[in-house]
Enzyme design. Structure first.
Site, PDB file in Angstrom:
ATOM      1  N   LYS A 194      21.253   4.862  24.277  1.00 37.54           N
ATOM      2  CA  LYS A 194      20.759   3.510  24.539  1.00 37.54           C
ATOM      3  C   LYS A 194      19.971   3.434  25.841  1.00 37.54           C
ATOM      4  O   LYS A 194      18.983   2.697  25.934  1.00 37.54           O
ATOM      5  CB  LYS A 194      21.924   2.514  24.546  1.00 37.54           C
ATOM      6  CG  LYS A 194      22.556   2.342  23.167  1.00 37.54           C
ATOM      7  CD  LYS A 194      23.628   1.273  23.147  1.00 37.54           C
ATOM      8  CE  LYS A 194      24.129   1.059  21.723  1.00 37.54           C
ATOM      9  NZ  LYS A 194      25.100  -0.038  21.621  1.00 37.54           N
ATOM     10  N   SER A 238      28.544  -4.097  19.924  1.00 39.72           N
ATOM     11  CA  SER A 238      28.061  -3.645  21.234  1.00 39.72           C
ATOM     12  C   SER A 238      27.020  -4.545  21.885  1.00 39.72           C
ATOM     13  O   SER A 238      26.703  -4.371  23.061  1.00 39.72           O
ATOM     14  CB  SER A 238      27.502  -2.222  21.131  1.00 39.72           C
ATOM     15  OG  SER A 238      26.368  -2.182  20.293  1.00 39.72           O
TER      16      SER A 238
END
Length: 347
Positions: free
Chosen positions: A285, A240
């Site tokens: 996040k 990611s």
């Protein structure tokens, strides 16, 4: 009598607490992690440093939980519980999953290097060099011989250059067949004969193909860069951070500060064509990035299925729910991110 009731009450509370803390359940808990600056982690040979802004990858804190953690996640806006089957395959242990994530991270970093140098105007020569073992199925021949990270370079007398090539080389083989697998481990070439067995998943016609027990291989590549790049990502795994690694390397290859002095975070996988793919945990996040004072956050806007929400959509929803002040920026490619940065006014 009152003392005895109170004592039994304390004992009951003790055992309830003990079981809540110590008995594992088949769930993981996910919470916001950190926004980690990439400049100390990534070093491009003769790169440009001392830039005012920063580029950061973002993480999710994740791990096995217990009943207490499960109950906490049900009421906390900053935590989620996820069935362990959604995190990794039931055919692999936590250790195998962690190793696979580290291999995927390395692959993602290599792709980021290729894309960054190409976007910076350098010629990068790429050569496919085999299929990397990423997952081993229990009960199959490969489990007892191969390891995650091994690179398969041949099946019988056929050379294997890619993950697709490995699948093609095994196509048409039947249950009980023996195949000679040639592979590299730590740079050393080795060979082994493996027997094929029916794979657990049937095809559309109901038949089961035969295999050696390898799932989700990825292509191993060799490539030459004009400058040396070192990345110290410690125990961070997964793909990611691909976009943010790419942007950090581009920033070090450029005399200009592409961040224009702002603290910028983001997430998203990176492909060799520069496209940015979706990831998991973006709702955590964005919280991590907000807590670290990020001004902008890049979120993948591509989707894998028609009509589904993109990471960008999920990030915007979470930002509204928690009244986050950081600006969420949709990106489909690394070029989208570079165009956005190019339009920013310097601080």
């Amino acid at each position: 009598m009152k003392l005895n009731k109170r004592l039994w009450g304390y004992i009951a509370i003790f055992f309830i607490t003990f079981f809540a803390i110590n008995i594992p359940i088949p769930y993981y808990i996910e919470k916001p992690g950190s926004a980690i600056p990439l400049e100390p982690m990534v070093q491009v040979q003769d790169g440009f440093h001392d830039k005012k802004g920063s580029l950061s990858l973002t993480t999710v804190r994740m791990g096995p939980t217990n009943i207490g953690g499960y109950l906490y996640a049900l009421v906390s806006p900053y935590a989620d519980v996820v069935n362990v089957g959604m995190i990794h395959s039931p055919h692999e242990t936590d250790e195998q999953y962690s190793q696979r994530q580290l291999e995927i991270m390395k692959f993602s970093q290599d792709t980021a290097k290729i894309v960054a140098f190409q976007r910076a105007g350098y010629d990068v020569k790429i050569k496919n060099s085999g299929a990397i073992v990423m997952q081993l199925l229990p009960g199959f021949a490969a489990e007892n011989v191969l390891q995650i990270g091994d690179v398969i370079i041949g099946v019988n007398e056929a050379k294997v250059d890619t993950a697709t090539g490995l699948i093609e080389a095994l196509k048409g083989k039947e249950n009980g067949d023996l195949v000679k697998i040639t592979y590299l481990r730590d740079g050393k070439e080795q060979t082994v004969n493996l027997e094929l067995k029916p794979l657990p998943v049937a095809t559309e016609d109901g038949k089961k193909k035969a295999g050696i027990g390898i799932a989700s291989p990825i292509t191993s590549r060799t490539f030459t860069l004009p400058k040396e790049v070192t990345i110290k990502s410690e125990e961070i795994g997964g793909p990611s951070a691909g976009l943010m690694f790419t942007l950090e390397m581009i920033n070090q290859l450029s005399p200009d500060d592409i961040t224009k002095g702002y603290p910028i975070a983001g997430t998203g996988t990176i492909q060799e064509d520069g496209s940015v793919g979706p990831i998991g945990g973006i709702e955590h996040k964005v919280v991590a990035a907000e807590r670290e004072g990020m001004k902008y956050f890049f979120a993948p806007s591509l989707t894998t299925e028609p009509g589904e929400k993109s990471n960008y959509d999920e990030a915007v929803e979470r930002a509204k729910d928690l009244d986050l002040k950081m600006q969420i920026v949709p990106v489909e490619t690394v070029d989208d991110a570079l165009r956005f940065l190019g339009k920013l006014k310097p601080l």
